[in-house]
Design a protein around this motif. Structure first.
Motif, mmCIF file in Angstrom:
data_model
loop_
_atom_site.group_PDB
_atom_site.id
_atom_site.type_symbol
_atom_site.label_atom_id
_atom_site.label_comp_id
_atom_site.label_asym_id
_atom_site.label_seq_id
_atom_site.Cartn_x
_atom_site.Cartn_y
_atom_site.Cartn_z
ATOM 1 N N ASP A 102 49.889 60.602 28.246
ATOM 2 C CA ASP A 102 50.459 59.743 27.857
ATOM 3 C C ASP A 102 49.207 58.012 29.124
ATOM 4 O O ASP A 102 48.766 59.098 30.155
ATOM 5 C CB ASP A 102 51.469 58.602 27.658
ATOM 6 N N PHE A 103 49.693 56.908 28.882
ATOM 7 C CA PHE A 103 49.061 56.682 30.426
ATOM 8 C C PHE A 103 49.762 56.236 31.290
ATOM 9 O O PHE A 103 50.878 56.554 30.926
ATOM 10 C CB PHE A 103 48.109 54.869 29.781
ATOM 11 N N GLY A 104 48.771 56.460 32.585
ATOM 12 C CA GLY A 104 49.931 55.907 34.013
ATOM 13 C C GLY A 104 50.915 54.419 34.148
ATOM 14 O O GLY A 104 51.266 53.751 32.832
ATOM 15 N N ALA A 105 51.647 54.861 35.127
ATOM 16 C CA ALA A 105 52.402 53.597 35.567
ATOM 17 C C ALA A 105 51.903 52.977 36.956
ATOM 18 O O ALA A 105 50.568 53.142 37.369
ATOM 19 C CB ALA A 105 53.320 53.279 35.404
ATOM 20 N N SER A 106 52.364 51.429 37.261
ATOM 21 C CA SER A 106 51.607 51.111 38.295
ATOM 22 C C SER A 106 53.015 51.295 39.637
ATOM 23 O O SER A 106 54.383 50.792 39.067
ATOM 24 C CB SER A 106 51.761 49.512 38.149
ATOM 25 N N ALA A 107 52.990 52.396 40.236
ATOM 26 C CA ALA A 107 53.945 52.375 41.054
ATOM 27 C C ALA A 107 52.955 53.216 42.420
ATOM 28 O O ALA A 107 51.387 53.901 42.321
ATOM 29 C CB ALA A 107 54.911 53.776 40.874
#
Ligand SMILES: Cc1ncc(C[n+]2csc(CCOP(=O)(O)OP(=O)(O)O)c2C)c(N)n1
Length: 682
Positions: A649-654
């Motif tokens: 899946d797509f990643g994330a912001s962190a």
């Protein structure tokens, strides 16, 4: 061949109609192809090739020839007719085999396949970018190597582009770049026929194209009737003769909008979309020939006087080859070191191991990002790789593509090796292709891996043409962190690895980066996508550099094996290799022996023998494949029951470390997965 008479005594008209009818007949014979534009643009092409283009069919690679780039590649029969008529090795029987298996006349022009084809075109707009790249390259060659009285390089680039090219973003990006760069040696001929496949252009296109070009810094002229030879001559004279240009026009690229009629001469199809891309059928072909005053038989007719006229005019066009060759010999005597350097630029592929003077990196647990290693290696490479030339699409400080202490390539400093492409990834890839096609540069271009999507059209053509272009693609996984999923590549490597002839290398540390570049700059042909991290990676000390370098050249190798017998194989690339080393350590603590395999390049690995690949991957043992990207890459290497750890899946912001942990790319996360998949091991 017996005397074949012209239908009338207008030699110029007959020459132009020969071009038209060869295209018509070839498309008819193939029952597929694009007759309309060759017919509509025949007059414009005739005047250009017989009176302006400097080329020599006997010396098709003459470095100072003018380049002719058919960006409207579907009109390939226009180019093939011209090549045939002007004496390139392309026979009538080649034309009769248009679009057939094994022929020299494929559907769209293919560079390296047919002599005289300067660039592979067909994906619309790419030829505009490639022509601009060629012009940029010729300007840099001129500024580095020309000397007073020795204009070794002053060739021009003529691009033929249609409405389709004018609509495409890649052409727009490159044209904007050319205007900014004041590339006065590029002349774009716009086949302004108002027709595309769906019908008239006003279905989808209404801007004032010449005004757009003017606003980007191009000097613009109009030819109102594309069959008016006087008008055409005047426009080409203006574009090629600075004394006919105003002060303001002189340093600008030239744009000539030529109003033409697609399918010119066809009673039924002229000026219609039907003329664009279908055979006319025998009845309309016959009627077209009659309408143009052309004999209906034989097909593929080239009257003798037409042939003679083309050949004698071409002989005049190529006369400057001799003058140039004499000048080049004189240059070698007057400027021996410059001449030797020029040779090195032209034959840079023959330089073996150009990076051998760069010391390998010592093992270091703190390490460095592979993008940083690239930036350091580039500085050394500039001294030893001839003709290095490149830059970034406005990410130079991130991609580390700047050669320090050297100037930017600009209108004021055209010899500068640092290119600022602006935020134009697609244009960049087309320009890189054009630069490489000059045959003198080792070019590179950088952006974030995620934006390789934006330049895939150009990257695909680099691959098709086997051009030695380095794509520097940094920020290669979710580990880039806070910028979030818009900037985090997931599916990109599967895509790039699936492009034929494209080599992809994702180094595990600074030394694999060095080895990859040494391999590439030792004369590899074909593009390389070098996939680099944003974040620091340890410099691994498991193997001496020479062994590691051999391993990189093979695409995959055993990096470490524990003293205990191997019971599980851990396979990864790039940043995940050092992670796997820590997993291997943890397994060892639990009494489980393992092998860690680094596969920086599936492309190169796939070229190895089955025996070698099996010896590295160890058939029969449980295996774990880890890459913080789509796991699809590893499917062909894995068996049922093997463990594939990747991003689905797509990643994330962190922060990057948080993301790697959350998505399971940590020592403990991987151990948990191994424990649950291979219970018998524990
Ligand atoms: C990038 C790309 N998109 C779509 C096509 C398919 N295509 C080939 S020719 C064409 C129409 C081109 O129109 P124009 O440039 O005006 O050519 P003309 O009709 O004058 O021959 C299209 C859509 C293509 N070759 N490349």
């Amino acid at each position: 061949m017996g005397e074949v008479e012209s239908p009338n005594n207008n030699l110029e008209l007959n020459s132009i109609n020969t071009i038209r009818m060869l295209a018509l007949d070839a498309v008819e014979a193939a029952n597929s192809g694009h007759p309309g534009t060759p017919m509509g643009f025949a007059s414009a092409a005739y005047v250009l090739w017989t009176e302006f283009l400097r080329h020599s069919p006997e010396h098709p690679n003459w470095p100072n020839r003018d380049r002719f780039v058919l960006s409207a590649g579907h009109a390939s029969m226009l180019l093939y007719s011209l090549l045939h008529l002007t004496g390139y090795p392309l026979s009538i029987s080649d034309l009769k085999n248009f679009r057939q298996w094994g022929s020299l006349t494929p559907g769209h022009p293919e560079h390296g396949h047919t002599v005289g084809v300067e660039a592979t075109t067909g994906p619309l707009g790419q030829g505009v970018g490639m022509g601009i790249g060629m012009a940029l390259g010729l300007r840099r060659l001129a500024s580095v190597f020309n000397r007073p009285g020795f204009d070794l390089f002053n060739g021009r680039v003529f691009i033929v582009a249609g409405d389709g090219c004018m609509m495409e973003g890649v052409a727009q990006e490159a044209a904007s770049f050319a205007g900014h760069q004041k590339l006065s040696n590029v002349i774009l001929l716009y086949d302004n026929n108002h027709i595309t496949i769906d019908g008239p252009t006003n279905l989808a296109f209404s801007e004032d194209v010449p005004a757009r070009y003017e606003s980007m810094g191009w000097a613009v002229r109009h030819v109102l009737d594309g069959n008016n030879l006087t008008e055409l001559r005047a426009a080409y004279s203006w574009a090629t003769d600075p004394t006919l240009q105003t002060e303001g026009e002189r340093n600008r690229p030239k744009f000539i909008s030529i109003r033409t009629l697609i399918g010119f001469g066809s009673p039924a199809y002229e000026n219609t979309a039907h003329a664009h891309g279908s055979a006319f059928g025998s009845e309309e072909t016959r009627k077209t020939k009659i309408n143009l005053g052309w004999p209906t038989e034989p097909s593929f007719l080239v009257p003798d006087d037409v042939r003679q006229s083309f050949l004698s005019k071409t002989e005049r066009r190529s006369a400057s080859f001799k003058t140039w060759s004499d000048m080049k010999s004189q240059y070698a005597q007057s400027f021996p070191s410059e001449a030797a350097e020029l040779e090195r630029w032209q034959h840079s592929e023959q330089i073996d191991k150009p990076l051998q003077n760069i010391k390998p990196y010592p093992a270091d647990t703190k390490g460095m990002a592979t993008r940083q290693a690239f930036g350091e290696i580039l500085q050394g490479a500039f001294k030893s790789v001839p003709g290095l030339f490149g830059g970034s699409a406005d990410l130079a400080p991130s991609n580390n593509t700047l050669i320090k202490g050297e100037s930017a390539c600009s209108p004021e400093t055209p010899a500068g090796p640092n290119l600022h492409f602006g935020i134009r990834e697609h244009g960049m890839s087309a320009i890189l292709n054009g630069l490489a096609l000059t045959g003198y540069f080792r070019v590179y271009g950088g952006t974030f891996l995620v934006f390789s999507d934006y330049m895939r059209g150009g990257m695909r053509l680099s691959s098709l043409m086997k051009l030695p272009i380095l794509y520097v693609l940094t920020h290669d996984s979710i580990a880039l962190g806070e910028d979030g999923p818009t900037h985090q590549p997931v599916e990109h490597l599967v895509g790039l690895r699936s492009i034929p002839r494209m080599t992809v290398i994702r180094p595990a540390d600074a030394n694999e980066t060095l080895a990859a570049l040494d391999w590439f700059w030792s004369g590899h042909n074909g593009p390389l996508s070098l996939i680099l991290t944003r974040q620091k990676l340890p410099v691994l000390g498991d193997l001496p550099y020479q062994k590691l370098s051999d391993g990189v050249r093979k695409g995959g190798y055993v990096l470490r094996e524990t003293v205990l017998p191997v019971r599980i194989v851990l396979v990864g690339s790039g940043s995940e290799v050092s992670l796997l080393l820590s997993v291997s350590d943890a397994l060892l603590e639990q009494g489980i022996g393992s092998r860690v395999v680094s596969i920086p390049s599936t492309t190169l690995f796939n070229l190895q023998s089955v025996e070698y690949r099996r010896s590295v991957l160890l058939e029969g043992l449980p295996r774990v494949f880890v890459e913080a990207l789509s796991p699809l890459t590893w499917a062909p290497y894995s068996n049922d029951g093997d463990l594939l750890i990747g991003m689905t899946d797509f990643g994330a912001s962190a922060p990057g470390e948080v993301l790697m942990k959350e998505f399971g790319f940590s020592r403990d996360g991987i151990l948990v997965r191994i424990k649950s998949q291979f219970k018998d091991l524990f």
